[in-house]
Design a protein around this motif. Structure first.
Motif, PDB file in Angstrom:
ATOM      1  N   UNK A  54       0.832  -1.193   0.000  1.00  0.00           N
ATOM      2  CA  UNK A  54       0.000   0.000   0.000  1.00  0.00           C
ATOM      3  C   UNK A  54       0.874   1.254   0.000  1.00  0.00           C
ATOM      4  N   UNK A  55       0.349   2.318  -0.572  1.00  0.00           N
ATOM      5  CA  UNK A  55       1.094   3.573  -0.664  1.00  0.00           C
ATOM      6  C   UNK A  55       0.187   4.722  -0.250  1.00  0.00           C
ATOM      7  N   UNK A  56       0.726   5.621   0.555  1.00  0.00           N
ATOM      8  CA  UNK A  56      -0.071   6.730   1.056  1.00  0.00           C
ATOM      9  C   UNK A  56       0.829   7.856   1.535  1.00  0.00           C
ATOM     10  N   UNK A  57       0.365   9.103   1.375  1.00  0.00           N
ATOM     11  CA  UNK A  57       1.070  10.256   1.930  1.00  0.00           C
ATOM     12  C   UNK A  57       0.680  10.500   3.381  1.00  0.00           C
ATOM     13  N   UNK A  58      -0.264   9.714   3.897  1.00  0.00           N
ATOM     14  CA  UNK A  58      -0.792   9.938   5.240  1.00  0.00           C
ATOM     15  C   UNK A  58      -0.549   8.766   6.180  1.00  0.00           C
ATOM     16  N   UNK A  59      -0.029   7.670   5.664  1.00  0.00           N
ATOM     17  CA  UNK A  59       0.299   6.494   6.463  1.00  0.00           C
ATOM     18  C   UNK A  59       1.725   6.062   6.124  1.00  0.00           C
ATOM     19  N   UNK A  60       2.523   5.781   7.148  1.00  0.00           N
ATOM     20  CA  UNK A  60       3.879   5.271   6.935  1.00  0.00           C
ATOM     21  C   UNK A  60       3.820   3.743   6.964  1.00  0.00           C
ATOM     22  N   UNK A  61       3.634   3.144   5.815  1.00  0.00           N
ATOM     23  CA  UNK A  61       3.520   1.693   5.732  1.00  0.00           C
ATOM     24  C   UNK A  61       4.902   1.033   5.678  1.00  0.00           C
ATOM     25  N   UNK A  62       4.991  -0.249   6.062  1.00  0.00           N
ATOM     26  CA  UNK A  62       6.259  -0.970   5.925  1.00  0.00           C
ATOM     27  C   UNK A  62       6.737  -0.941   4.469  1.00  0.00           C
ATOM     28  N   UNK A  63       8.051  -0.811   4.293  1.00  0.00           N
ATOM     29  CA  UNK A  63       8.606  -0.742   2.937  1.00  0.00           C
ATOM     30  C   UNK A  63       9.484  -1.946   2.597  1.00  0.00           C
ATOM     31  N   UNK A  64      10.292  -2.360   3.558  1.00  0.00           N
ATOM     32  CA  UNK A  64      11.232  -3.454   3.298  1.00  0.00           C
ATOM     33  C   UNK A  64      11.408  -4.286   4.564  1.00  0.00           C
ATOM     34  N   UNK A  65      11.285  -5.588   4.443  1.00  0.00           N
ATOM     35  CA  UNK A  65      11.368  -6.483   5.602  1.00  0.00           C
ATOM     36  C   UNK A  65      12.783  -7.036   5.757  1.00  0.00           C
ATOM     37  N   UNK A  66      13.164  -7.246   7.007  1.00  0.00           N
ATOM     38  CA  UNK A  66      14.530  -7.663   7.328  1.00  0.00           C
ATOM     39  C   UNK A  66      14.502  -9.058   7.950  1.00  0.00           C
ATOM     40  N   UNK A  67      15.314  -9.960   7.371  1.00  0.00           N
ATOM     41  CA  UNK A  67      15.454 -11.324   7.883  1.00  0.00           C
ATOM     42  C   UNK A  67      16.906 -11.548   8.303  1.00  0.00           C
ATOM     43  N   UNK A  68      17.078 -12.309   9.358  1.00  0.00           N
ATOM     44  CA  UNK A  68      18.416 -12.585   9.877  1.00  0.00           C
ATOM     45  C   UNK A  68      18.915 -13.947   9.385  1.00  0.00           C
ATOM     46  N   UNK A  69      19.979 -13.917   8.607  1.00  0.00           N
ATOM     47  CA  UNK A  69      20.701 -15.095   8.104  1.00  0.00           C
ATOM     48  C   UNK A  69      19.985 -15.838   6.980  1.00  0.00           C
ATOM     49  N   UNK A  70      18.663 -15.947   7.055  1.00  0.00           N
ATOM     50  CA  UNK A  70      17.963 -16.742   6.046  1.00  0.00           C
ATOM     51  C   UNK A  70      16.573 -16.157   5.801  1.00  0.00           C
ATOM     52  N   UNK A  71      16.112 -16.288   4.577  1.00  0.00           N
ATOM     53  CA  UNK A  71      14.771 -15.813   4.233  1.00  0.00           C
ATOM     54  C   UNK A  71      13.746 -16.866   4.659  1.00  0.00           C
TER      55      UNK A  71
END
Length: 232
Positions: A54-71
């Motif tokens: 989702x994209x919005x100028x009024x909500x800060x949505x998650x952009x990129x997820x972080x995984x440790x060592x393995x997806x």
């Protein structure tokens, strides 16, 4: 659903500048981004991942997820999102123009309606600490872990979203619903209890009632809060 993600060997580079903590995660600033590190893997990670589409100028949505060592979902550590420079709802400068504030609130309401109808967004647990008033005088929701997306009754979802926003904003600006003015009390309850009136409309109508009572123009948020005391 397209997920943008990165796999890292260490979180050290993401957790240097602590900026705050909530129930589900700890936030760190990285230049113009925030890394929200989960305290535990979310119960429904798919719903949070869906928000990144989702994209919005009024909500800060998650952009990129972080995984440790393995997806792998068990290795999900958190996500990156936009850093929003602003103050929370309780800290807004009371010299701000109240009528202009209502315009920006109306803009947020329109955005919530769009996200409800287009993206099936349902907002949960909105509170004064995660609704910011930015430097460019715009409301922005920064903690979207509590937002979910799924097909449902759109009318019901929109009303629930307006109720959620009303119960976040109106108590801060207007106090509780114990208001002496019958019309203002009716509209306040119509928003917070029944979601049949938008918060911006309630505030605008309260301004008119205060101005009628005091015979003076209400200009600032301070004027408005002081005027609310007179009609209690």
């Amino acid at each position: 659903m397209n997920e943008k993600y990165r796999v890292v060997n260490s979180l050290e580079g993401l957790t240097k500048e602590y900026i705050g903590e909530g129930q589900v995660g700890t936030c760190y600033r990285i230049d113009k981004k925030v890394f929200k590190k989960f305290k535990a893997v979310p119960r429904f990670p798919g719903l949070i991942i869906a928000l990144s589409n989702l994209h919005s100028d009024y909500f800060a949505f998650p952009e990129e997820f972080v995984y440790l060592d393995v997806y792998d979902i068990k290795a999900l550590q958190g996500y990156l999102m936009e850093y929003v420079n602003g103050c929370d709802l309780n800290s807004i400068d009371e010299m701000v123009n109240i009528k202009e504030l209502c315009v920006t609130l109306d803009d947020l309401e329109k955005e919530m309606r769009l996200l409800t109808e287009r993206d099936n967004l349902l907002v949960k647990d909105l509170h004064p600490n995660n609704l910011l008033f930015t430097e460019d005088k715009k409301f922005k929701v920064i903690d979207t872990d509590f937002c979910v997306t799924y097909p449902d009754d759109i009318v019901y979802m929109y009303r629930e979203n307006m109720k959620e926003l009303g119960n976040c904003v109106l108590p801060v600006f207007m106090g509780d619903g114990n208001i002496g003015n019958d019309r203002v009390r009716y509209l306040y309850n119509l928003c917070c209890l029944d979601a049949k009136a938008k918060p911006s409309i309630v505030i605008n109508e309260a301004i008119k009632e205060i101005e009628d009572y005091t015979k003076e123009e209400i200009v600032t948020l301070h004027d408005f809060k002081e005027g609310m005391k007179l009609i209690r």
